[in-house]
Every structure is written in structure tokens, then in C-alpha cells.
Design an enzyme around this catalytic site. Structure first.
Site, PDB file in Angstrom:
ATOM      1  N   HIS A  64       0.833  -1.208   0.000  1.00  0.00           N
ATOM      2  CA  HIS A  64       0.000   0.000   0.000  1.00  0.00           C
ATOM      3  C   HIS A  64       0.868   1.258   0.000  1.00  0.00           C
ATOM      4  O   HIS A  64       1.922   1.312   0.628  1.00  0.00           O
ATOM      5  CB  HIS A  64      -1.035  -0.016   1.126  1.00  0.00           C
ATOM      6  CG  HIS A  64      -0.516   0.107   2.522  1.00  0.00           C
ATOM      7  ND1 HIS A  64      -0.329   1.330   3.136  1.00  0.00           N
ATOM      8  CD2 HIS A  64      -0.184  -0.817   3.447  1.00  0.00           C
ATOM      9  CE1 HIS A  64       0.095   1.122   4.375  1.00  0.00           C
ATOM     10  NE2 HIS A  64       0.202  -0.169   4.588  1.00  0.00           N
ATOM     11  N   ASP A 177       5.506   2.587   7.101  1.00  0.00           N
ATOM     12  CA  ASP A 177       4.264   1.875   6.858  1.00  0.00           C
ATOM     13  C   ASP A 177       3.504   2.671   5.799  1.00  0.00           C
ATOM     14  O   ASP A 177       2.836   3.639   6.110  1.00  0.00           O
ATOM     15  CB  ASP A 177       3.455   1.784   8.166  1.00  0.00           C
ATOM     16  CG  ASP A 177       2.161   1.016   8.010  1.00  0.00           C
ATOM     17  OD1 ASP A 177       1.947   0.441   6.941  1.00  0.00           O
ATOM     18  OD2 ASP A 177       1.363   1.011   8.962  1.00  0.00           O
ATOM     19  N   GLU A 207      -5.288   1.768   2.143  1.00  0.00           N
ATOM     20  CA  GLU A 207      -5.191   0.589   3.015  1.00  0.00           C
ATOM     21  C   GLU A 207      -5.500   0.959   4.454  1.00  0.00           C
ATOM     22  O   GLU A 207      -6.161   0.218   5.181  1.00  0.00           O
ATOM     23  CB  GLU A 207      -3.778  -0.010   2.913  1.00  0.00           C
ATOM     24  CG  GLU A 207      -3.617  -1.360   3.589  1.00  0.00           C
ATOM     25  CD  GLU A 207      -3.106  -1.313   5.032  1.00  0.00           C
ATOM     26  OE1 GLU A 207      -2.938  -2.363   5.639  1.00  0.00           O
ATOM     27  OE2 GLU A 207      -2.875  -0.189   5.561  1.00  0.00           O
ATOM     28  N   GLU A 208      -5.013   2.120   4.866  1.00  0.00           N
ATOM     29  CA  GLU A 208      -5.089   2.521   6.276  1.00  0.00           C
ATOM     30  C   GLU A 208      -6.509   2.800   6.761  1.00  0.00           C
ATOM     31  O   GLU A 208      -6.739   2.966   7.943  1.00  0.00           O
ATOM     32  CB  GLU A 208      -4.202   3.746   6.524  1.00  0.00           C
ATOM     33  CG  GLU A 208      -2.696   3.509   6.300  1.00  0.00           C
ATOM     34  CD  GLU A 208      -2.063   2.612   7.357  1.00  0.00           C
ATOM     35  OE1 GLU A 208      -2.763   2.211   8.302  1.00  0.00           O
ATOM     36  OE2 GLU A 208      -0.866   2.308   7.215  1.00  0.00           O
ATOM     37  N   ASP A 230       4.422  -5.564   3.642  1.00  0.00           N
ATOM     38  CA  ASP A 230       4.020  -4.506   4.582  1.00  0.00           C
ATOM     39  C   ASP A 230       4.970  -4.502   5.781  1.00  0.00           C
ATOM     40  O   ASP A 230       5.954  -5.240   5.795  1.00  0.00           O
ATOM     41  CB  ASP A 230       2.566  -4.752   5.036  1.00  0.00           C
ATOM     42  CG  ASP A 230       1.823  -3.467   5.357  1.00  0.00           C
ATOM     43  OD1 ASP A 230       2.432  -2.547   5.940  1.00  0.00           O
ATOM     44  OD2 ASP A 230       0.626  -3.381   5.049  1.00  0.00           O
ATOM     45  N   HIS A 318       2.911   3.798  12.952  1.00  0.00           N
ATOM     46  CA  HIS A 318       1.742   4.661  13.189  1.00  0.00           C
ATOM     47  C   HIS A 318       2.082   5.826  14.127  1.00  0.00           C
ATOM     48  O   HIS A 318       1.203   6.421  14.734  1.00  0.00           O
ATOM     49  CB  HIS A 318       0.531   3.862  13.713  1.00  0.00           C
ATOM     50  CG  HIS A 318      -0.132   3.086  12.603  1.00  0.00           C
ATOM     51  ND1 HIS A 318      -1.487   2.999  12.466  1.00  0.00           N
ATOM     52  CD2 HIS A 318       0.392   2.393  11.580  1.00  0.00           C
ATOM     53  CE1 HIS A 318      -1.768   2.261  11.395  1.00  0.00           C
ATOM     54  NE2 HIS A 318      -0.639   1.887  10.854  1.00  0.00           N
TER      55      HIS A 318
HETATM   56 ZN   LIG Z   1       0.675  -1.032   6.517  1.00  0.00          ZN
END
Ligand SMILES: [Zn+2]
Length: 347
Positions: A64, A177, A207-208, A230, A318
Site C-alpha cells: 500500500h 508503513d 489501506e489505512e 508490509d 503509526h
Molecule cells: Zn501497513
């Protein structure tokens, strides 16, 4: 260009979920030399196709392109920008972060502000300040001034963190990420020798916020099997129990047995593990992890697609800045391309 240089470019680019254009352009540039054809679907997924023999399996790789971030939600009469969160962000990491606001007239730096602690009441100081009590201060004098600067509702906001190489092969930066997965995909295609299989390397969007791009991409590509590339949580920092996760930064690609959205198809797992063993590529196994990847959605497409994950153990995901080992990227790309080379033995 080395993995380090390409990851730096990808990490510094902005791709807030739903606004992946800058990353998409970079991915097209990086994938083009290794593909027969590049397509883009209506959702915005980028699909690099390397054509093979019709009788051999069609393999989908998915990485992603989007990252968690913020989006301007309202502009106060005093010129402060209130925001919504795009993807899973812990409110506790937001105060005092430096951010970049992407507007039609250019990029502005700003700072996430809150009511000064000096004038907070005792009980206020003990509480977590939630994102709806925070604001971005980009220096605008008032609402009109913000409008003149080109700031508008819906503008994406990214953490303003630049990529840095630390010691040895360890790097820190924004949006690992999942720019880590993006660079593995590019590098795997570069390493790939002739193969019977058709490869569809997909840079997915959104994706998130619920694996949305992967849903339309997998339907369109209609692969025989799929691997999501990922990141995953590195469990090698103080406070993490072995029960929570066992994978560590720098110890090789992580292969998932199960996460909250996927139980890796046994044949896919065997294929990846045996490839790593035969090629002497270090790897780690993770199981029972919370969270999921594009593979969860791909595996449920049409009548079901055998799918698995190759992940990079990344610290502080994140949050505004992540940390990973470039060795893990290199080994993950090696594993991906070697597995493709052996796929016809398994599928
Ligand atoms: Zn991810």
C-alpha cells in the site's frame, strides 16, 4: 539507485490515505524499468505487469502506498486548522508535532498546538488531549489569511519528518508503513529473472482506512495467489512481552501465520518458508497478531485467493517516525523474488 536512496525519496513523499499521488508518481517511475506494462485502475491503484506464460500462475504483489496522517476539517475564524485523522493515530503522539500542510499554493509548515499546560487545570493535565481539542497553527492571521495562503478544507497534512540513516543499516523516517513494502516490491521486480508466472505488482491506495484499494485491485487483477508486502510491529523494545510479538528488527522478513484478518493459506506459508530455507534467507514467524494487511482483503476476493504476508519488523509504526533495518528490506526482496521463481513447483 540504492535501496537507501529510493526509500529516502518514498519516505519523504506525501501519501496521506486517499491522496497518494506523489507516491504513485514515484512508484510508476521506479516500477517502469522492470515491467512490460503499467496500468492504473479507477480507484487509483498502480499495477505493474510483467507478462508470463498463460498456463503458469498469476501472482499479485501488493504494497500500500498510503500513510496515516491528518486532513484539514475546519478553519477557525482566527485561522487555526482543526483536523480529522486519516487512519489509526494515537492522540497522545500529536501535541507539538511539526507538520506539513499540502495546499494548492504549496506546502506550509505548521505545528500542532493545544491549550498551554501552564493554564490547564490540575485534572486537565492528567487527561490525554484528544485530537478534537488540538489544532494546527500554520501562522495564518485569520480565516481569510488562511484562504489567501491557499489552505482549504480537505488538504492533506503529513508529519514533517525527514529520512535519516543512523548507524550501520538502521534508518528512521516517516511513513515506513508502508514505503518499506513499496521498496521491497520494486527491488523484488528488479531482482527477478525470467519466470513463467505473470506478476502484477500493485501499489494499493487507502489501506489505512480499511484495505479499500486492495479490494478493487484484487478483483480486477484476479490472481491465483497473492503476497502483501508490509510492515509489522517489532517486539524488541522495552515493555513488549514475548507473548505480544516475537519478531525483531534486523532479524529477517516476518512471515505471518495468522493476524486479525488472515490465516495464511498453508500452501503459501510452506512455499515461503521452504524458499527462505533453501536460499538461506533469515526469516521470522509471527502469529496471532492484532491488525491486518492487504492480504486479508485479497484472500476474500471472488472465490478466495491463497494469500500471505512478507513483513518488515518496524519500530514505532503509526507514529510520526519509524525505525527499520535496510537488511530486512534487502532480505524481503530476495525472498519475494526467489519465491516467485519457485512458484510453479507449488501452484
Ligand atoms: Zn501497513
Amino acid at each position: 539507485m540504492s535501496i537507501n536512496e529510493n526509500l529516502e525519496k518514498l519516505s519523504n513523499a506525501c501519501g496521506i490515505t486517499g491522496r497518494e499521488n506523489e507516491v504513485k508518481d514515484l512508484m510508476i517511475q521506479l516500477l517502469k524499468p522492470h515491467a512490460d506494462e503499467i496500468q492504473e485502475d479507477k480507484m487509483g491503484n498502480v499495477i505493474a505487469i510483467k507478462k508470463g506464460n498463460d498456463k503458469a500462475p498469476k501472482i499479485m504483489l501488493a504494497a500500500h502506498m498510503d500513510e496515516v496522517g491528518l486532513m484539514v476539517k475546519t478553519i477557525t475564524k482566527d485561522g487555526f486548522l482543526q483536523f480529522s485523522k486519516m487512519g489509526g493515530i494515537d492522540d497522545r503522539i500529536l501535541p507539538a508535532q511539526k507538520v506539513a500542510v499540502y495546499t494548492k499554493k504549496g506546502i506550509y509548515s505548521g505545528i500542532i498546538g493545544s491549550k498551554p499546560p501552564h493554564i490547564q487545570k490540575e485534572e486537565e493535565r492528567k487527561k490525554i488531549i484528544t485530537y478534537d481539542d488540538l489544532f494546527i497553527d500554520a501562522g495564518a492571521e485569520n480565516k481569510e489569511d488562511a484562504a489567501n495562503m491557499g489552505i482549504a478544507i480537505g488538504d492533506p497534512v503529513a508529519f514533517d519528518i525527514k529520512y535519516v540513516k543512523l548507524c550501520k543499516d538502521v534508518v528512521i523516517g516517516k511513513a515506513f508503513d508502508n514505503r518499506a513494502g513499496c521498496i521491497i516490491m520494486v527491488e523484488a521486480l528488479r531482482l527477478l529473472k525470467e519466470t513463467e508466472c505473470t506478476i502484477c505488482a500493485v501499489g494499493t491506495v487507502q489501506e489505512e482506512v480499511g484495505l479499500r484499494g486492495a479490494a478493487t485491485a484484487a478483483f480486477g487483477v484476479d490472481p491465483d495467489l497473492a503476497i502483501a508486502l508490509d510492515v509489522t510491529i517489532a517486539g524488541d523494545v522495552p515493555g513488549v512481552r514475548e507473548f505480544d510479538t516475537t519478531v525483531k528488527m534486523g532479524k529477517g522478513p516476518a512471515l505471518t501465520i495468522s493476524d486479525s484478518g488472515l490465516i495464511t493459506h498453508p500452501k503459501v506459508l510452506r512455499w515461503l518458508i521452504e524458499t527462505a530455507e533453501e536460499e538461506k534467507i533469515p526469516f521470522q514467524i509471527e502469529s496471532g497478531l492484532l491488525g491486518s494487511t492487504d492480504a486479508a482483503r485479497i484472500s476474500m476476493t471472488r472465490q478466495g485467493i491463497p494469500s500471505g504476508n512478507i513483513s518488515i519488523a518496524t519500530r514505532y509504526i503509526h507514529s510520526p517516525v519509524g525505525m527499520l533495518s535496510l537488511k530486512d528490506i534487502e532480505n524481503s526482496a530476495k525472498l519475494t523474488s526467489a519465491a516467485i521463481q519457485k512458484a510453479t513447483k507449488y501452484f
